[in-house]
Design a protein around this motif. Sequence first.
Motif, PDB file in Angstrom:
ATOM      1  N   MET A 179       0.840  -1.208   0.000  1.00  0.00           N
ATOM      2  CA  MET A 179       0.000   0.000   0.000  1.00  0.00           C
ATOM      3  C   MET A 179       0.870   1.252   0.000  1.00  0.00           C
ATOM      4  O   MET A 179       0.575   2.221  -0.696  1.00  0.00           O
ATOM      5  CB  MET A 179      -0.950  -0.014   1.209  1.00  0.00           C
ATOM      6  CG  MET A 179      -2.008  -1.105   1.100  1.00  0.00           C
ATOM      7  SD  MET A 179      -3.013  -1.301   2.586  1.00  0.00           S
ATOM      8  CE  MET A 179      -4.282  -0.059   2.320  1.00  0.00           C
ATOM      9  N   ASN A 180       1.968   1.220   0.768  1.00  0.00           N
ATOM     10  CA  ASN A 180       2.884   2.369   0.773  1.00  0.00           C
ATOM     11  C   ASN A 180       3.506   2.586  -0.598  1.00  0.00           C
ATOM     12  O   ASN A 180       3.724   3.730  -1.013  1.00  0.00           O
ATOM     13  CB  ASN A 180       3.994   2.153   1.807  1.00  0.00           C
ATOM     14  CG  ASN A 180       3.538   2.521   3.216  1.00  0.00           C
ATOM     15  OD1 ASN A 180       2.677   3.391   3.399  1.00  0.00           O
ATOM     16  ND2 ASN A 180       4.091   1.843   4.207  1.00  0.00           N
ATOM     17  N   SER A 181       3.791   1.491  -1.302  1.00  0.00           N
ATOM     18  CA  SER A 181       4.445   1.631  -2.614  1.00  0.00           C
ATOM     19  C   SER A 181       3.505   2.293  -3.618  1.00  0.00           C
ATOM     20  O   SER A 181       3.949   2.966  -4.536  1.00  0.00           O
ATOM     21  CB  SER A 181       4.908   0.256  -3.120  1.00  0.00           C
ATOM     22  OG  SER A 181       3.802  -0.494  -3.594  1.00  0.00           O
ATOM     23  N   ILE A 182       2.209   2.099  -3.433  1.00  0.00           N
ATOM     24  CA  ILE A 182       1.239   2.773  -4.307  1.00  0.00           C
ATOM     25  C   ILE A 182       0.978   4.182  -3.799  1.00  0.00           C
ATOM     26  O   ILE A 182       0.857   5.127  -4.573  1.00  0.00           O
ATOM     27  CB  ILE A 182      -0.072   1.962  -4.368  1.00  0.00           C
ATOM     28  CG1 ILE A 182       0.186   0.628  -5.067  1.00  0.00           C
ATOM     29  CG2 ILE A 182      -1.166   2.740  -5.092  1.00  0.00           C
ATOM     30  CD1 ILE A 182      -0.960  -0.340  -4.982  1.00  0.00           C
ATOM     31  N   GLY A 183       0.898   4.287  -2.494  1.00  0.00           N
ATOM     32  CA  GLY A 183       0.647   5.590  -1.876  1.00  0.00           C
ATOM     33  C   GLY A 183      -0.803   5.708  -1.451  1.00  0.00           C
ATOM     34  O   GLY A 183      -1.716   5.459  -2.250  1.00  0.00           O
ATOM     35  N   MET A 184      -1.047   6.088  -0.215  1.00  0.00           N
ATOM     36  CA  MET A 184      -2.419   6.172   0.281  1.00  0.00           C
ATOM     37  C   MET A 184      -3.199   7.297  -0.381  1.00  0.00           C
ATOM     38  O   MET A 184      -4.425   7.231  -0.470  1.00  0.00           O
ATOM     39  CB  MET A 184      -2.430   6.320   1.812  1.00  0.00           C
ATOM     40  CG  MET A 184      -2.080   5.038   2.577  1.00  0.00           C
ATOM     41  SD  MET A 184      -2.988   3.556   2.034  1.00  0.00           S
ATOM     42  CE  MET A 184      -4.672   3.970   2.528  1.00  0.00           C
ATOM     43  N   ASP A 185      -2.484   8.335  -0.876  1.00  0.00           N
ATOM     44  CA  ASP A 185      -3.196   9.401  -1.602  1.00  0.00           C
ATOM     45  C   ASP A 185      -3.860   8.837  -2.849  1.00  0.00           C
ATOM     46  O   ASP A 185      -5.030   9.111  -3.136  1.00  0.00           O
ATOM     47  CB  ASP A 185      -2.225  10.515  -2.006  1.00  0.00           C
ATOM     48  CG  ASP A 185      -1.812  11.354  -0.816  1.00  0.00           C
ATOM     49  OD1 ASP A 185      -2.454  11.206   0.248  1.00  0.00           O
ATOM     50  OD2 ASP A 185      -0.856  12.143  -0.956  1.00  0.00           O
ATOM     51  N   ALA A 186      -3.086   8.037  -3.600  1.00  0.00           N
ATOM     52  CA  ALA A 186      -3.614   7.464  -4.845  1.00  0.00           C
ATOM     53  C   ALA A 186      -4.717   6.452  -4.535  1.00  0.00           C
ATOM     54  O   ALA A 186      -5.728   6.386  -5.246  1.00  0.00           O
ATOM     55  CB  ALA A 186      -2.486   6.792  -5.633  1.00  0.00           C
ATOM     56  N   ILE A 187      -4.556   5.668  -3.445  1.00  0.00           N
ATOM     57  CA  ILE A 187      -5.572   4.682  -3.069  1.00  0.00           C
ATOM     58  C   ILE A 187      -6.867   5.394  -2.677  1.00  0.00           C
ATOM     59  O   ILE A 187      -7.962   5.005  -3.082  1.00  0.00           O
ATOM     60  CB  ILE A 187      -5.051   3.775  -1.922  1.00  0.00           C
ATOM     61  CG1 ILE A 187      -3.935   2.863  -2.450  1.00  0.00           C
ATOM     62  CG2 ILE A 187      -6.191   2.956  -1.309  1.00  0.00           C
ATOM     63  CD1 ILE A 187      -3.237   2.011  -1.397  1.00  0.00           C
ATOM     64  N   GLU A 188      -6.731   6.491  -1.923  1.00  0.00           N
ATOM     65  CA  GLU A 188      -7.927   7.231  -1.516  1.00  0.00           C
ATOM     66  C   GLU A 188      -8.628   7.868  -2.720  1.00  0.00           C
ATOM     67  O   GLU A 188      -9.858   7.797  -2.831  1.00  0.00           O
ATOM     68  CB  GLU A 188      -7.583   8.322  -0.490  1.00  0.00           C
ATOM     69  CG  GLU A 188      -8.772   9.235  -0.235  1.00  0.00           C
ATOM     70  CD  GLU A 188      -8.650  10.129   0.988  1.00  0.00           C
ATOM     71  OE1 GLU A 188      -7.737   9.913   1.802  1.00  0.00           O
ATOM     72  OE2 GLU A 188      -9.503  11.029   1.110  1.00  0.00           O
ATOM     73  N   SER A 189      -7.855   8.453  -3.626  1.00  0.00           N
ATOM     74  CA  SER A 189      -8.548   9.109  -4.744  1.00  0.00           C
ATOM     75  C   SER A 189      -9.192   8.072  -5.662  1.00  0.00           C
ATOM     76  O   SER A 189     -10.253   8.317  -6.227  1.00  0.00           O
ATOM     77  CB  SER A 189      -7.645  10.085  -5.504  1.00  0.00           C
ATOM     78  OG  SER A 189      -6.477   9.457  -5.886  1.00  0.00           O
ATOM     79  N   HIS A 190      -8.578   6.887  -5.756  1.00  0.00           N
ATOM     80  CA  HIS A 190      -9.211   5.813  -6.531  1.00  0.00           C
ATOM     81  C   HIS A 190     -10.531   5.390  -5.873  1.00  0.00           C
ATOM     82  O   HIS A 190     -11.547   5.196  -6.550  1.00  0.00           O
ATOM     83  CB  HIS A 190      -8.261   4.616  -6.638  1.00  0.00           C
ATOM     84  CG  HIS A 190      -8.798   3.504  -7.484  1.00  0.00           C
ATOM     85  ND1 HIS A 190      -8.740   3.532  -8.864  1.00  0.00           N
ATOM     86  CD2 HIS A 190      -9.434   2.350  -7.159  1.00  0.00           C
ATOM     87  CE1 HIS A 190      -9.301   2.425  -9.334  1.00  0.00           C
ATOM     88  NE2 HIS A 190      -9.737   1.700  -8.334  1.00  0.00           N
TER      89      HIS A 190
END
Lengths: 414, 159
Positions: free
Chosen positions: A297-308
Amino acid sequence: MTEVLIDNHIDVAKVRSDFPIFANNPGLHYLDSGASSQRPSMVLEAMENYYRFHHANVHRGVYRLAEEATELYESARERIGRFIGATHPGRETIFSKNSTEALNLVANSLGRGFLRQGDKVVITKMEHHANIVPWQMLAQYIGIQVEFIDVDDEGELIIDDLERIVDGAKVVSLTLTSNVLGTVTPFTGIAQVAKAAGAIVVGDASQFVPHRQIDVKSIGADLIAFTGHKMFGPTGIGVLWGRSELLDQMPPFLGGGDMISDVRLDGFVANELPYKFEAGTPPIAEAIGLGAAVDYMNSIGMDAIESHDREISRLAYEKVKGAFGDEIKIFGPSDPSKRSGCLSFELEGVHPHDVAQVLDQNLVNVRAGHHCAKPLMRHLGVAATARASFHIYNDEADVDALVDALKETRNFFI
Amino acid sequence: MQGLEDLYREIILDHYKNPRNSGTLEVPPAHQADGYNPLCGDEISIYVNYDGERITDIKNSGQGCSISRSSASLMTNAVKGKTIAEARETIKTFKRLLLLDEEGEKSEPVEIDLRKLGELAALQGVSKFPARIKCATLAWNTFTQIVDELDLQIDGAND
């Protein structure tokens, strides 16, 4: 693992290539991550690597393998603790079996150490059974009073009268995101009022942590529970985070190995944090797997996960509503910005179980049932809903497949 | 993969959309039993009038999926007018149809004369959908509670 971001947006095709379940089930539209997510290869590899090369019991042996196992287990704890913003990740991150066990730990420990007959515990009508039944058990055993924050027609908590509801409460325990409605609750605001009233604040973050950055330092909670298998980790591992000053005062829950520093015939001395709350050989491989899930999850980034999450929640709401209008009842907030993770609905004239059956024929996997939240279902006046829930491997094609399969369902039954 | 038509036979959809023997009976004299499927939230109440010899009337109310509701409708049709012994025989046949033994556990197929089953035969396809077997058996298990109760009364009267 591959680079999965394009202009800060998740490249779903690349994400899917990290999850072997999709290659092994061609055409699958997996829309049940709210029940349990899928796992990326790196989680599976971390667990297998541990068993193949480093397995021994932790905190026991002085030999090399035992030290390696302990190092892997404790390193996972540190990374998971840092991921949620813990001040003392190594002391405040307690491993449990799942959120349910973590919440049972909280209720039992507080029940033994803090609560007395007649004490008030406030929860909400939109809780999962895991945050209802342990308190009802305390009501049976020691006579605490359980009171509920109500839910309005939009699936939001009614908090106009919050100060009166939490007045005198010893504990206020609530979800950060409803597993049925997808409602993101105003947790921090409620926590502030509850703290001012002197209550211990507990958060069920099972559906929140998989999609949103959590900072346990600033969210206002004393205790937070979440589970590994909804955030790309294995089953059998969950986390209880707590402020160390509070955890230090709380009595242990389960007794046995690892949780003691001394045992004599006339009693025991509990171990220090976090081991005080980890009786018996822990789920070592599962903790290491969850550590790898957090790395992923860190490698993707929580910002990107949240906006998705925000984008697909909005898209699902708009496309399903747009295709069926009044023929479908969508539960939860009509404002997509207040939703996260899922879409619960009732297709007029078709029982959710039948909806899920026809969807399955189209390789669209959704959950049908009461979602372990029967008080909320009664409040909504339904026995069951169908729920599509999303994660980073879902995209517009999955939403379109859902809409097409729902059209087929409607044509079949009506 | 099994086709949807195996599960959702026309008779099943007809009983779902036009349920037979729907409603309640006054308790007493009627016997009532309630059933729940905690997995999916289905609920059912069965009401039976028994004149000492036969089931003179039977009604059901509740909520559930098409399989659960149609199975209840088909069951009430199948046992209405029967003696307790005959009703037990019908329950047994229904369970065999779903490849279940008398305790409701999975069993080997037993040959059944489908022509004698009438509309009940439509439920046969459910056996191919393990997740739906509980939907189909809910009404029958609930009805069995009443049959057991009536059997006890009959035993008591014979003592």
